[in-house]
Design an enzyme around this catalytic site. Sequence first.
Site, PDB file in Angstrom:
ATOM      1  N   GLY A 182       0.830  -1.197   0.000  1.00  0.00           N
ATOM      2  CA  GLY A 182       0.000   0.000   0.000  1.00  0.00           C
ATOM      3  C   GLY A 182       0.864   1.246   0.000  1.00  0.00           C
TER       4      GLY A 182
ATOM      5  N   GLN B  60       2.978  10.000   1.373  1.00  0.00           N
ATOM      6  CA  GLN B  60       4.281   9.331   1.256  1.00  0.00           C
ATOM      7  C   GLN B  60       5.036   9.731  -0.010  1.00  0.00           C
ATOM      8  OE1 GLN B  60       2.559   5.241   2.185  1.00  0.00           O
ATOM      9  NE2 GLN B  60       4.622   5.073   3.009  1.00  0.00           N
TER      10      GLN B  60
ATOM     11  N   CYS C 183       6.632  -0.474   6.457  1.00  0.00           N
ATOM     12  CA  CYS C 183       6.125   0.699   5.727  1.00  0.00           C
ATOM     13  C   CYS C 183       7.214   1.159   4.771  1.00  0.00           C
ATOM     14  CB  CYS C 183       5.797   1.800   6.730  1.00  0.00           C
ATOM     15  SG  CYS C 183       5.255   3.338   5.986  1.00  0.00           S
ATOM     16  N   LEU C 184       6.833   1.545   3.563  1.00  0.00           N
ATOM     17  CA  LEU C 184       7.829   1.976   2.580  1.00  0.00           C
ATOM     18  C   LEU C 184       8.564   3.240   3.023  1.00  0.00           C
ATOM     19  CD1 LEU C 184       5.984   1.304  -0.808  1.00  0.00           C
ATOM     20  CD2 LEU C 184       7.767  -0.079   0.263  1.00  0.00           C
TER      21      LEU C 184
ATOM     22  N   HIS D 193      -3.633   0.949   8.088  1.00  0.00           N
ATOM     23  CA  HIS D 193      -2.286   1.535   8.004  1.00  0.00           C
ATOM     24  C   HIS D 193      -2.288   2.746   7.063  1.00  0.00           C
ATOM     25  CE1 HIS D 193       2.271   1.094   7.645  1.00  0.00           C
ATOM     26  NE2 HIS D 193       1.976   1.878   6.628  1.00  0.00           N
ATOM     27  N   GLU D 194      -2.912   2.580   5.903  1.00  0.00           N
ATOM     28  CA  GLU D 194      -2.871   3.656   4.904  1.00  0.00           C
ATOM     29  C   GLU D 194      -3.732   4.846   5.327  1.00  0.00           C
ATOM     30  OE1 GLU D 194      -0.529   3.513   2.892  1.00  0.00           O
ATOM     31  OE2 GLU D 194      -0.131   1.367   3.102  1.00  0.00           O
TER      32      GLU D 194
ATOM     33  N   HIS E 273      -1.896   7.089   7.544  1.00  0.00           N
ATOM     34  CA  HIS E 273      -1.003   8.028   6.840  1.00  0.00           C
ATOM     35  C   HIS E 273      -1.729   9.316   6.476  1.00  0.00           C
ATOM     36  CE1 HIS E 273       2.838   6.041   6.246  1.00  0.00           C
ATOM     37  NE2 HIS E 273       2.274   4.948   5.778  1.00  0.00           N
TER      38      HIS E 273
HETATM   39 NI    NI Z   1       3.100   3.061   5.413  1.00  0.00          NI
END
Ligand code: NI
Length: 161
Positions: A46, A51, A90-91, A132-133, A136
Site C-alpha cells: 500500500g 508518502q 512501511c515503505l 495503516h494507509e 497516513h
Molecule cells: Ni506506510
Amino acid sequence: MAIRTIRQEEDEILRKKAREVDCIDEKIKTLIDDMVETMHKYDGLGLAAPQVGVLKRIVVIDLYDDKGVIVLINPVIKKEKGVQVVEEGCLSFPNKFAKVERPEQITIEALNINGEKIKLTGKGLLAQAIAHEIDHLNGEVFIDKILPGTLEIVKQEEQGK
Ligand code: NI
C-alpha cells in the site's frame, strides 16, 4: 507514469493531515497512476499520497491477489471489528518492522477513480492495510503504535533486494 520519491521517516510531511480531494481531474489520475507504479516498484502492499509528498486523501493498495489494485479516494472508516496483532512495515521506514494492533475487520466508504462511491469491508491483511494507509492520511505512522519490545531494525545488507 513515473516513479515518485518516497518520503522517509524524518520527513515532516508524514506527520501532516491530508486534505480531501474535491475533483478527480487528470492531475489526480496521474498521481494515482504514479502511486501504483511506485508501490509496485518497491513491492509495497500500500501507499498513501503523503508518502510521495502530496497531502491529499488518496490511498492505493495491492495485496497481489485476485482483488487487484484498490484505489481509495477520501476514505472514511465506517466500522471496525475485533483486534489482530500483526507484523508491519512501511515503505517510508524501509528497514523497520514491528508488531502493531489493527482491527480484524474494517468497513470504509470512499470514492473510486471514477468518482463513484464505494463501500468496502476488509478482513485480516486487507483490514490491516486499509487501517495503516488511512493512518497516513491523518499524519500517523505505524512506528508510533508499535507494541513494546517488537521493533526490529534490519540492516541494509540483510534486506536482500
Ligand atoms: Ni506506510
